[in-house]
Design an enzyme around this catalytic site. Structure first.
Site, mmCIF file in Angstrom:
data_model
loop_
_atom_site.group_PDB
_atom_site.id
_atom_site.type_symbol
_atom_site.label_atom_id
_atom_site.label_comp_id
_atom_site.label_asym_id
_atom_site.label_seq_id
_atom_site.Cartn_x
_atom_site.Cartn_y
_atom_site.Cartn_z
ATOM 1 N N LYS A 202 0.830 -1.215 0.000
ATOM 2 C CA LYS A 202 0.000 0.000 0.000
ATOM 3 C C LYS A 202 0.859 1.258 0.000
ATOM 4 O O LYS A 202 2.003 1.262 0.448
ATOM 5 C CB LYS A 202 -1.005 -0.059 1.142
ATOM 6 C CG LYS A 202 -2.086 -1.096 0.761
ATOM 7 C CD LYS A 202 -3.310 -1.100 1.572
ATOM 8 C CE LYS A 202 -4.284 -2.126 0.954
ATOM 9 N NZ LYS A 202 -5.255 -2.634 1.911
ATOM 10 N N ARG A 238 -2.993 -10.227 4.790
ATOM 11 C CA ARG A 238 -3.397 -10.289 3.378
ATOM 12 C C ARG A 238 -2.263 -9.713 2.538
ATOM 13 O O ARG A 238 -1.985 -8.523 2.632
ATOM 14 C CB ARG A 238 -4.702 -9.494 3.187
ATOM 15 C CG ARG A 238 -5.292 -9.555 1.790
ATOM 16 C CD ARG A 238 -6.575 -8.731 1.715
ATOM 17 N NE ARG A 238 -7.172 -8.790 0.396
ATOM 18 C CZ ARG A 238 -6.768 -8.048 -0.637
ATOM 19 N NH1 ARG A 238 -5.786 -7.182 -0.501
ATOM 20 N NH2 ARG A 238 -7.356 -8.169 -1.811
HETATM 21 N N1 HH2 Z 1 -7.248 -4.273 0.561
HETATM 22 C C1 HH2 Z 1 -7.584 -4.300 -0.750
HETATM 23 C C2 HH2 Z 1 -8.639 -5.104 -1.202
HETATM 24 N N2 HH2 Z 1 -9.321 -5.883 -0.358
HETATM 25 N N3 HH2 Z 1 -9.684 -6.687 1.825
HETATM 26 C C3 HH2 Z 1 -9.385 -6.680 3.134
HETATM 27 N N4 HH2 Z 1 -10.058 -7.453 3.992
HETATM 28 N N5 HH2 Z 1 -8.377 -5.892 3.637
HETATM 29 C C4 HH2 Z 1 -7.627 -5.082 2.826
HETATM 30 O O1 HH2 Z 1 -6.744 -4.376 3.344
HETATM 31 C C5 HH2 Z 1 -7.938 -5.059 1.436
HETATM 32 C C6 HH2 Z 1 -8.991 -5.893 0.958
HETATM 33 C C7 HH2 Z 1 -6.821 -3.448 -1.704
HETATM 34 O O2 HH2 Z 1 -5.708 -4.127 -2.184
HETATM 35 P P1 HH2 Z 1 -5.657 -4.925 -3.566
HETATM 36 O O3 HH2 Z 1 -6.629 -6.048 -3.583
HETATM 37 O O4 HH2 Z 1 -4.258 -5.306 -3.832
HETATM 38 O O5 HH2 Z 1 -6.033 -3.825 -4.652
HETATM 39 P P2 HH2 Z 1 -7.350 -3.449 -5.440
HETATM 40 O O6 HH2 Z 1 -8.439 -3.142 -4.480
HETATM 41 O O7 HH2 Z 1 -6.927 -2.255 -6.257
HETATM 42 O O8 HH2 Z 1 -7.735 -4.626 -6.307
#
Ligand code: HH2
Length: 257
Positions: A202, A238
């Site tokens: 992040k 995660r």
């Molecule tokens: N962060 C993201 C997405 N889903 N779910 C939980 N429970 N906690 C988190 O911190 C979280 C999440 C964002 O990260 P990422 O999936 O890599 O990116 P994007 O939302 O752009 O697909």
């Protein structure tokens, strides 16, 4: 928890796993590297994103879920329709970044299936969440929110022992607030449920390294934040880079025990 974003636009791995065969291979590799579960998502929630309709989300995730039947899978969705199909295909956990606030039918789908549920804190919605986030007390506010959402999920019939809580790193928080949430993880642990932390890649991690415009963080900074969260009681991390996190957390656990 390994992250498998079946999206063209996720903030750090957008496009890499958009092809179902690549997503399936990534998920299998993460499980081989020691992930306990892989989190499959078909909608980016990065700051500024608009969201996609259920049909498109299903079109993205269903072929991947079909390729992972029999393996431990979580579905990263806020939509009942997507969760229902994922659970039919064997997903064990529903990871809802809106904590059951977006789709009134999702709680019932989770309750009826007996699946695990992750409730995450987000201020506002992805499109606007990073516009001037202010809290009197970020850790206390996030804990109060999650306590209320936990009670709502239990009221809707989800078994309390199936629920984990997540402070929502990067979802409507400043850099300082994200780190304070990990520092004060005790407030979330006091709610009596396992805590999940998703700091992986992040932007706050890039920003503390001196780039005020960073949109992502490095693997090594991610690992540092994950170990810090683990030491403060988080039991689900995660992450995008599973091998590095498994190695670091194994060492941290050896010290702790
Ligand atoms: N962060 C993201 C997405 N889903 N779910 C939980 N429970 N906690 C988190 O911190 C979280 C999440 C964002 O990260 P990422 O999936 O890599 O990116 P994007 O939302 O752009 O697909």
């Amino acid at each position: 928890m390994g992250v498998v974003n079946v999206t063209p636009d996720s903030f750090s791995d957008g496009g890499i796993n958009f092809d179902p065969a690549k997503a399936i291979a990534s998920a299998r590799r993460m499980l081989d590297e020691g992930a306990a579960i892989v989190d499959v998502g078909g909608e980016s929630t990065r700051p500024g994103s608009e969201g996609v309709p259920a049909e498109e989300e299903l079109r993205r995730v269903v072929p991947v879920l079909e390729g992972l039947v029999g393996l431990p899978v979580s579905i990263d969705t806020s939509k009942a329709e997507v969760a229902r199909r994922a659970l039919e295909l064997g997903a064990e956990l529903v990871n809802d970044v809106t904590a059951l606030r977006a789709d009134p039918e999702l709680a019932g789908v989770v309750a009826d299936s007996g699946a695990y549920l992750c409730l995450m804190h987000m201020r506002g919605e992805p499109r606007t969440m990073q516009v001037d986030p202010r809290y009197d007390d970020v850790a206390g506010g996030v804990a109060a929110f999650l306590e209320e959402r936990l009670a709502a999920a239990v009221d809707a019939g989800v078994a309390q022992e199936r629920i984990c809580l997540d402070p929502g790193i990067g979802f409507g928080k400043t850099v300082e607030q994200n780190f304070e949430l990990v520092r004060r993880l005790d407030l979330l642990l006091a709610l009596g449920r396992p805590v999940l932390v998703g700091f992986s890649r992040k932007s706050s991690l890039g920003r503390i390294l001196g780039d005020p415009e960073a949109t992502t963080g490095s693997t090594s900074a991610s690992v540092g934040a994950a170990v810090a969260a683990y030491e403060r009681g988080a039991t689900i991390l995660r992450v995008h880079d599973v091998r590095e996190h498994v190695e670091a957390l194994t060492a941290a656990r050896a010290v702790a025990s």
